[in-house]
Design an enzyme around this catalytic site. Structure first.
Site, PDB file in Angstrom:
ATOM      1  N   ARG A 157       0.684  -1.293   0.095  1.00 45.84           N
ATOM      2  CA  ARG A 157      -0.044   0.084  -0.079  1.00 45.84           C
ATOM      3  C   ARG A 157       0.702   1.178   0.166  1.00 45.84           C
ATOM      4  NH1 ARG A 157      -1.943  -3.842   2.611  1.00 45.84           N
ATOM      5  NH2 ARG A 157      -4.017  -4.679   2.395  1.00 45.84           N
ATOM      6  N   GLN A 177       3.975  -8.979  10.081  1.00 46.60           N
ATOM      7  CA  GLN A 177       3.021  -9.437   9.102  1.00 46.60           C
ATOM      8  C   GLN A 177       3.765  -9.792   7.919  1.00 46.60           C
ATOM      9  OE1 GLN A 177      -0.204  -5.936   8.883  1.00 46.60           O
ATOM     10  NE2 GLN A 177       1.486  -5.245   9.684  1.00 46.60           N
ATOM     11  N   HIS A 213       1.109 -13.874   8.981  1.00 45.24           N
ATOM     12  CA  HIS A 213       0.782 -14.178   7.769  1.00 45.24           C
ATOM     13  C   HIS A 213       1.368 -15.342   7.279  1.00 45.24           C
ATOM     14  CE1 HIS A 213      -1.294  -9.779   7.742  1.00 45.24           C
ATOM     15  NE2 HIS A 213      -2.020 -10.589   8.350  1.00 45.24           N
ATOM     16  N   CYS A 243      -0.094 -32.346  -3.973  1.00 41.74           N
ATOM     17  CA  CYS A 243       0.481 -33.106  -3.010  1.00 41.74           C
ATOM     18  C   CYS A 243       0.568 -34.405  -3.597  1.00 41.74           C
ATOM     19  CB  CYS A 243      -0.345 -33.162  -1.468  1.00 41.74           C
ATOM     20  SG  CYS A 243       0.240 -33.923  -0.217  1.00 41.74           S
TER      21      CYS A 243
HETATM   22  P1  NAD Z   1       1.506  -2.016   3.607  1.00 38.99           P
HETATM   23  O1  NAD Z   1       2.082  -2.392   2.388  1.00 38.99           O
HETATM   24  O2  NAD Z   1      -0.123  -1.824   3.986  1.00 38.99           O
HETATM   25  O3  NAD Z   1       2.196  -0.767   4.301  1.00 38.99           O
HETATM   26  C1  NAD Z   1       3.649  -0.706   4.412  1.00 38.99           C
HETATM   27  C2  NAD Z   1       3.888   0.975   4.775  1.00 38.99           C
HETATM   28  O4  NAD Z   1       5.326   0.897   5.103  1.00 38.99           O
HETATM   29  C3  NAD Z   1       3.260   1.929   4.107  1.00 38.99           C
HETATM   30  O5  NAD Z   1       2.676   2.824   4.905  1.00 38.99           O
HETATM   31  C4  NAD Z   1       4.662   2.533   3.353  1.00 38.99           C
HETATM   32  O6  NAD Z   1       4.468   4.008   3.184  1.00 38.99           O
HETATM   33  C5  NAD Z   1       5.593   2.270   4.747  1.00 38.99           C
HETATM   34  N1  NAD Z   1       6.870   2.065   4.235  1.00 38.99           N
HETATM   35  C6  NAD Z   1       7.567   1.681   2.908  1.00 38.99           C
HETATM   36  N2  NAD Z   1       8.654   1.479   3.014  1.00 38.99           N
HETATM   37  C7  NAD Z   1       9.408   2.033   4.116  1.00 38.99           C
HETATM   38  C8  NAD Z   1      10.429   2.337   4.688  1.00 38.99           C
HETATM   39  N3  NAD Z   1      11.746   2.053   4.260  1.00 38.99           N
HETATM   40  N4  NAD Z   1      10.483   2.824   6.108  1.00 38.99           N
HETATM   41  C9  NAD Z   1       9.317   3.028   6.884  1.00 38.99           C
HETATM   42  N5  NAD Z   1       8.052   3.017   6.238  1.00 38.99           N
HETATM   43  C10 NAD Z   1       8.127   2.257   4.940  1.00 38.99           C
HETATM   44  O7  NAD Z   1       2.092  -3.192   4.499  1.00 38.99           O
HETATM   45  P2  NAD Z   1       1.239  -4.053   5.758  1.00 38.99           P
HETATM   46  O8  NAD Z   1       0.694  -3.010   6.788  1.00 38.99           O
HETATM   47  O9  NAD Z   1       2.578  -4.855   6.295  1.00 38.99           O
HETATM   48  O10 NAD Z   1       0.283  -4.745   5.218  1.00 38.99           O
HETATM   49  C11 NAD Z   1       0.251  -5.418   4.013  1.00 38.99           C
HETATM   50  C12 NAD Z   1       0.290  -7.107   3.909  1.00 38.99           C
HETATM   51  O11 NAD Z   1       1.162  -7.431   2.859  1.00 38.99           O
HETATM   52  C13 NAD Z   1       0.860  -7.688   4.934  1.00 38.99           C
HETATM   53  O12 NAD Z   1       0.020  -8.403   5.249  1.00 38.99           O
HETATM   54  C14 NAD Z   1       1.922  -8.506   4.715  1.00 38.99           C
HETATM   55  O13 NAD Z   1       1.983  -9.839   5.030  1.00 38.99           O
HETATM   56  C15 NAD Z   1       1.986  -8.352   3.203  1.00 38.99           C
HETATM   57  N6  NAD Z   1       3.330  -8.025   2.748  1.00 38.99           N
HETATM   58  C16 NAD Z   1       4.244  -8.783   2.943  1.00 38.99           C
HETATM   59  C17 NAD Z   1       5.565  -8.316   2.411  1.00 38.99           C
HETATM   60  C18 NAD Z   1       6.895  -8.967   2.882  1.00 38.99           C
HETATM   61  O14 NAD Z   1       6.947 -10.205   3.595  1.00 38.99           O
HETATM   62  N7  NAD Z   1       8.087  -8.340   2.899  1.00 38.99           N
HETATM   63  C19 NAD Z   1       5.657  -7.525   1.245  1.00 38.99           C
HETATM   64  C20 NAD Z   1       4.577  -7.038   0.888  1.00 38.99           C
HETATM   65  C21 NAD Z   1       3.265  -7.242   1.366  1.00 38.99           C
HETATM   66 ZN    ZN Z   2      -1.457 -33.396   1.280  1.00 39.18          ZN
END
Ligand code: NAD
Ligand code: ZN
Length: 264
Positions: free
Chosen positions: A41, A106, A124, A157
């Site tokens: 996001r 997450q 997650h 599987c």
């Molecule tokens: P989100 O994408 O909703 O929000 C990320 C937030 O982090 C944003 O507000 C963004 O502006 C901010 N951000 C980006 N880079 C930053 C930085 N360097 N320093 C500080 N802030 C920064 O993420 P969310 O709230 O974790 O929700 C997204 C869902 O997607 C989660 O449930 C997660 O499981 C999944 N997801 C995980 C990964 C991963 O494992 N790396 C990547 C993408 C999405």
């Molecule tokens: Zn199985």
């Protein structure tokens, strides 16, 4: 002006963290963007170009084309080529100091563990493993990606014939109850929740920092944009996690941990 506000926020955050007996670190996709994994996001988030409706468990189960799309995504994902960054390492240092026993994330990228964090609750799930949706057997993701590469575009599987899926929680899929309960208990028990790199808008995960506040804890947010819980926060530090977390953690642990303890 913004820098002055941020300096004040950093000072408040350091004071809160220094006096905390138990810190709960709660992280989202934003802590891993500096490692090269896009968030969902943020300004360059995945949802700007993709339709979240294609990412539900129900669509995955119903449609082989969606499953093929997800395996292709996983194959092309940077997840296996990236390294933890200064933010993950700062969290690991805070944990090693004994002040932050549990990290709730997450994220599905395993970067906290690779940076040295130990007790990490992955709300997650993980993209480093695959699970059978019928018998719950687990496999390393590499094994299944190899089958996909060799032409099996809808891997099932080998034990029970069930559908295979990365061990992540999709939209429409329940979190693992035991993980959520443990995260909530840790939130209820903390003095400070340090929420990093999350819009705090994905539920029930966002309930963890909310639980911390309702349990009497304070909330520190480190994020480079607004979050849904800004109104609940005691300190909001705007900026990049990889720059801010090392600064915060160094200010908090330098005194106690660097000074030799006891009668040296
Ligand atoms: P989100 O994408 O909703 O929000 C990320 C937030 O982090 C944003 O507000 C963004 O502006 C901010 N951000 C980006 N880079 C930053 C930085 N360097 N320093 C500080 N802030 C920064 O993420 P969310 O709230 O974790 O929700 C997204 C869902 O997607 C989660 O449930 C997660 O499981 C999944 N997801 C995980 C990964 C991963 O494992 N790396 C990547 C993408 C999405
Ligand atoms: Zn199985």
């Amino acid at each position: 002006m913004a820098e002055t506000v941020n300096r004040e926020a950093i000072d408040t955050a350091v004071q809160l963290l220094r006096h905390a007996r138990r810190i709960l670190v709660f992280t989202g996709a934003g802590i891993s963007t500096e490692s090269g994994i896009p968030d969902f996001r943020g300004p360059n988030g995945v949802w700007r170009t993709r339709d979240p409706a294609r990412y539900t468990l129900q669509r995955y189960v119903a449609d082989p084309a969606v499953r093929r799309e997800r395996w292709l995504d996983r194959l092309q994902s940077p997840m296996d080529r990236v390294e933890p960054n200064a933010g993950h390492r700062a969290v690991a240092r805070l944990q090693a100091s004994g002040r932050a026993p549990i990290v709730v994330t997450q994220n599905i990228d395993g970067l906290h563990q690779r940076a040295g964090s130990r007790d990490v609750i992955e709300l997650h799930g993980t993209s480093l493993e695959v699970t059978c949706l019928d018998c719950a057997r687990r496999l390393p993701v590499g094994v299944v990606l190899e089958r996909f590469r060799e032409g099996d575009e809808d891997p099932h599987c080998e034990l029970c014939g069930g559908l295979l899926k990365t061990a992540t929680i999709s939209f429409g899929q329940n979190l693992v109850a035991a993980d959520l309960e443990r995260a909530m208990a840790a939130a209820a028990d903390c003095d400070v929740c340090l929420a990093v790199g999350s819009t705090l808008s994905v539920w029930p995960a966002a309930g963890v920092p909310v639980r911390a506040v309702h349990g009497g804890g304070t909330l520190i947010i480190v994020n480079d944009g607004a979050t849904e819980l800004d109104g609940m926060a005691d300190a909001i530090v705007l900026g990049r996690a990889g720059a801010i977390l090392p600064r915060l953690v160094d200010s908090v642990i330098s005194r106690a941990e660097v000074e030799p303890a006891g009668n040296v």
